[in-house]
Motif scaffolding. Structure first.
Motif, PDB file in Angstrom:
ATOM      1  N   GLU A   1       0.812  -1.230   0.000  1.00 19.96           N
ATOM      2  CA  GLU A   1       0.000   0.000   0.000  1.00 19.96           C
ATOM      3  C   GLU A   1       0.847   1.283   0.000  1.00 19.96           C
ATOM      4  O   GLU A   1       0.547   2.211  -0.757  1.00 19.96           O
ATOM      5  CB  GLU A   1      -0.978  -0.012   1.168  1.00 19.96           C
ATOM      6  N   PRO A   2       1.904   1.405   0.838  1.00 18.77           N
ATOM      7  CA  PRO A   2       2.713   2.638   0.785  1.00 18.77           C
ATOM      8  C   PRO A   2       3.305   2.893  -0.603  1.00 18.77           C
ATOM      9  O   PRO A   2       3.301   4.026  -1.087  1.00 18.77           O
ATOM     10  CB  PRO A   2       3.804   2.392   1.826  1.00 18.77           C
ATOM     11  N   TYR A   3       3.797   1.817  -1.223  1.00 19.11           N
ATOM     12  CA  TYR A   3       4.331   1.968  -2.584  1.00 19.11           C
ATOM     13  C   TYR A   3       3.230   2.376  -3.561  1.00 19.11           C
ATOM     14  O   TYR A   3       3.417   3.274  -4.395  1.00 19.11           O
ATOM     15  CB  TYR A   3       4.977   0.659  -3.040  1.00 19.11           C
ATOM     16  N   LEU A   4       2.069   1.733  -3.451  1.00 17.57           N
ATOM     17  CA  LEU A   4       0.972   2.027  -4.375  1.00 17.57           C
ATOM     18  C   LEU A   4       0.460   3.454  -4.186  1.00 17.57           C
ATOM     19  O   LEU A   4       0.066   4.112  -5.156  1.00 17.57           O
ATOM     20  CB  LEU A   4      -0.166   1.028  -4.167  1.00 17.57           C
ATOM     21  N   GLN A   5       0.477   3.943  -2.935  1.00 18.26           N
ATOM     22  CA  GLN A   5       0.052   5.328  -2.699  1.00 18.26           C
ATOM     23  C   GLN A   5       1.013   6.306  -3.362  1.00 18.26           C
ATOM     24  O   GLN A   5       0.599   7.292  -3.977  1.00 18.26           O
ATOM     25  CB  GLN A   5      -0.031   5.609  -1.195  1.00 18.26           C
ATOM     26  N   LYS A   6       2.314   6.014  -3.249  1.00 21.76           N
ATOM     27  CA  LYS A   6       3.302   6.851  -3.940  1.00 21.76           C
ATOM     28  C   LYS A   6       3.078   6.814  -5.450  1.00 21.76           C
ATOM     29  O   LYS A   6       3.201   7.828  -6.141  1.00 21.76           O
ATOM     30  CB  LYS A   6       4.717   6.369  -3.624  1.00 21.76           C
ATOM     31  N   SER A   7       2.752   5.620  -5.944  1.00 21.49           N
ATOM     32  CA  SER A   7       2.505   5.472  -7.385  1.00 21.49           C
ATOM     33  C   SER A   7       1.294   6.301  -7.799  1.00 21.49           C
ATOM     34  O   SER A   7       1.312   6.965  -8.853  1.00 21.49           O
ATOM     35  CB  SER A   7       2.292   3.992  -7.720  1.00 21.49           C
ATOM     36  N   ARG A   8       0.237   6.262  -6.993  1.00 22.09           N
ATOM     37  CA  ARG A   8      -0.953   7.060  -7.312  1.00 22.09           C
ATOM     38  C   ARG A   8      -0.637   8.558  -7.274  1.00 22.09           C
ATOM     39  O   ARG A   8      -1.075   9.316  -8.147  1.00 22.09           O
ATOM     40  CB  ARG A   8      -2.084   6.722  -6.332  1.00 22.09           C
ATOM     41  N   ASP A   9       0.134   8.976  -6.262  1.00 23.89           N
ATOM     42  CA  ASP A   9       0.505  10.393  -6.163  1.00 23.89           C
ATOM     43  C   ASP A   9       1.321  10.822  -7.381  1.00 23.89           C
ATOM     44  O   ASP A   9       1.117  11.923  -7.921  1.00 23.89           O
ATOM     45  CB  ASP A   9       1.320  10.641  -4.890  1.00 23.89           C
TER      46      ASP A   9
END
Length: 689
Positions: free
Chosen positions: A30-38
């Motif tokens: 999730e932390p990686y995916l949130q960075k990806s979304r940002d």
């Protein structure tokens, strides 16, 4: 290459009824995916703020990020249940054939993608080309080459007989189309287990017409790779899982193919059987993973459902594996996860009764002790079995490595490209505002800019090549010293053995010392290569920044060029390939007893080992080193192409102002866009950090 494209009638392999369980364990992403979304949102914002060229670049980076596909290579012991584990990991029980003929040498790549529809499921199968097939027929593959060098005529003859048998069976299956198929590719607009078995699992009954044949294993002899693309909405992001053929085939084709597959992935999962643990029998497996970073190796001990007392036996198995890895220079800190593909399959299919009550009770007790299950009563039977199976633990380990490794590298690379795009927009804003407020700018001569860009590109590429030339030469010298030192020590040990024990007692010599020396040399080269690349990329970025300052007079405190991240250096998995000294037992004993006289032993041994190890040394200093150089040059070329596009566009806008950037001329609008841009750049800086 000729491609045989066939879009067949609609069909698909049946997914498991409880496929939703696949989402359990990926929470760590999730932390990686949130960075990806940002980052994707920042790219959308940049696309809207810029012109068509900026928008195209932002969309391209957005697509790369959304469809980034980390890959995981699965290797394992014979009968460890590796393919069953892979089938469970992708939610399609029985998709890949678990029992394949020893000649089958197919790497099957399963591409899992939540962003495509089920209508986009497809499959592609590539055959060996004529050169690869000829190498097997003419020389018997790696084992044939080894036997020929060693003068093992009996072994070589056995290999030839097996090759002839395989060739005749292949011709019998494929008829006069056999040679025509080599080098081709078959594509399908669907996949199911029957289709896959046609290409990777040998069968007995075949129809005469290969165009219409649906028979099992028709093309298995000549299939080199299989690519399966599947809609998998339960996955949080695209993922590729590669099921390899292993390392224990007659001709060592599997070993070579598996080595290539491991090099193409940043993560390697080694599947062992709980009742088999890890022993000297698995030295080929240990040699391969010894050359991969411990952080990138996960050991999955499968078939734990077969243990009678998992609470007692699992700690013993873990300690045994650690001990074996330590004794044989394996990855000492590799994470070990205990699993059960059988339990996972039962959970996916809802076949809860497949696990008897006694086994379930024992596994549950161990799972609670292990911490993977905290409250069994709070779970459904399917969830309990799934958590016991270890699949969520494997997913969690993969998530951690993707987030810290390939995933973060992708974020860094795209964030830096996006930052340069944002800096280009920032420069464009400043150029226009200064033009409109009558602040003089150096005249932009397009001819001068083109000449300057060409100079930068030529100088940067020449500097990269020159630096690598020096680094590779140092690497080659170190490899040669290590190689020569090993041969001298091995031959000296042989002569000492002969002097002390005579010719009757068989002598053996462990080649791990050579592998350690070569691996150390490669690691030193890799570090130097990355430093060289990093320094030159930074220097090139500074050179481009000076162009912006000279041509556009941008404010230094508001502007900078982000240098790309150097590409990662692949593991030297080639060092794990089998050489003559690894083959103990009757083969080596026969070689030994055919020698007569000290000089014959020493000379023939040195010649054989040099012939065996020369290709490894040459490949490291040649193909491996060149691939690292080319990856660095490619990163540099892409960076320079990006800067050329930005600078060329900016020069045209500045030349044509105010009309070329009319949207930026309104003072209020400019202030708003500058504020948006500043916020976007802050987001990019945080992600890249």
């Amino acid at each position: 290459m000729k491609v045989d494209t066939r879009i067949m009638e609609e069909g698909a392999a049946p997914a498991a009824g409880n496929a939703h369980l696949l989402g359990r364990g990926f929470e760590g992403l999730e932390p990686y995916l949130q960075k990806s979304r940002d980052l994707r949102q920042a790219l959308v914002a940049l696309g809207k703020m810029g012109d068509k060229s900026t928008n195209r670049t932002a969309r391209r980076l957005h697509h790369q990020l959304k469809h980034a596909e980390p890959s995981v290579t699965m290797i394992g012991q014979v009968k460890a249940g590796k393919t069953s584990l892979v089938n469970a990991m992708v939610g399609f029980p029985d998709l890949l054939p678990a029992d394949v003929n020893p000649w089958t040498s197919v790497v099957t790549s399963l591409h899992l993608n939540p962003h495509v529809s089920q209508d986009e499921n497809r499959a592609s199968f590539r055959f060996f080309d004529m050169e690869e097939w000829s190498r097997l027929l003419d020389r018997g593959g790696r084992i044939g080459e080894l036997a020929a060098r060693a003068g093992a005529e009996d072994e070589l003859e056995k290999v030839r007989e097996q090759v002839i048998e395989m060739r005749e069976k292949s011709r019998e299956r494929l008829g006069d189309k056999f040679e025509l198929l080599l080098g081709q590719q078959h594509d399908y607009g669907y996949f199911d287990n029957e289709l896959i078995e046609r290409y990777v699992c040998l069968g007995d009954d075949f129809e005469d017409d290969f165009e219409t044949s649906q028979a099992q294993g028709r093309f298995a002899d000549i299939t080199k790779s299989a690519e399966i693309f599947m809609h998998r909405p339960e996955m949080p992001m695209p993922l590729c899982i590669r099921d390899t053929p292993g390392v224990n085939d007659t001709f060592m084709i599997r070993e070579q193919i598996t080595i290539r597959a491991i090099r193409e992935s940043r993560i390697c999962v080694v599947v062992l059987a709980a009742h088999q643990a890890l022993s000297s029998v698995d030295m080929a497996l240990i040699r391969l993973i010894a050359n991969v970073k411990s952080r990138e190796v996960i050991i999955a001990v499968n078939r734990c459902d077969e243990l009678s007392d998992p609470l007692t036996q699992i700690p013993q198995i873990r300690n045994s594996i650690r001990k074996t890895l330590s004794e044989h220079d394996g990855p000492k800190d590799a994470q070990i996860i205990f699993s059960s593909a059988y339990c996972a399959t039962a959970a996916l299919t809802g076949n809860i009764d497949a696990i008897d009550a006694e086994t379930l009770e024992a596994l549950t007790a161990w799972a609670v002790e292990d911490g993977r299950v905290t409250d069994p009563d709070a779970l459904t039977p399917e969830e309990l079995l799934w958590d016991i199976s270890g699949l969520p633990s494997i997913y969690a380990a993969l998530s951690e490595r993707i987030s810290d490794g390939a995933g973060q590298d992708m974020l860094d690379r795209i964030a830096k490209s996006a930052m340069n795009l944002a800096n280009g927009l920032n420069a464009a804003h400043q150029v226009v505002s200064r033009r409109e407020s009558d602040i003089g700018l150096p005249p932009l001569e397009k001819g001068q800019l083109e000449s300057e860009l060409k100079r930068i590109e030529a100088d940067s590429i020449a500097a990269m090549n020159a630096a690598f030339e020096t680094t590779i030469q140092e690497f080659q010298k170190r490899l040669e010293r290590s190689h020569r030192s090993f041969l001298e020590r091995a031959t000296g040990s042989l002569l000492k053995h002969l002097e002390e024990n005579g010719e009757s007692e068989v002598w053996e010599y462990d080649p791990s010392g050579l592998r350690i020396l070569l691996r150390t040399a490669y690691q030193v080269f890799g570090r130097k290569a990355q430093k060289t690349t990093k320094d030159l990329l930074i220097e090139t970025a500074e050179t481009y920044a000076s162009v912006y300052f000279r041509l556009f007079d941008v404010a230094e405190e508001d502007f900078g060029i982000e240098a790309p991240t150097p590409p990662s250096v692949p593991s030297p998995v080639l060092l794990g390939q089998t050489i003559a000294l690894d083959l103990k037992g009757t083969w080596w004993s026969r070689w030994w007893h055919k020698r007569r006289g000290f000089r014959s032993f020493a000379t023939e041994f040195a010649d054989m080992i040099k012939s065996e190890t020369d290709p490894i040394v040459e490949s490291l200093s040649g193909a491996h080193a060149e691939s690292i150089r080319e990856a660095s040059l490619q990163e540099l070329r892409e960076f320079m192409a990006e800067q050329r596009l930005l600078l060329t566009r900016l020069s045209e806008e500045a030349d044509n102002a105010p009309g070329g950037a009319a949207a930026l001329l309104d003072a209020e609008g400019t202030a708003i866009k500058r504020a948006q841009l500043k916020q976007t750049m802050a987001t990019l800086t945080e992600i890249a950090a």
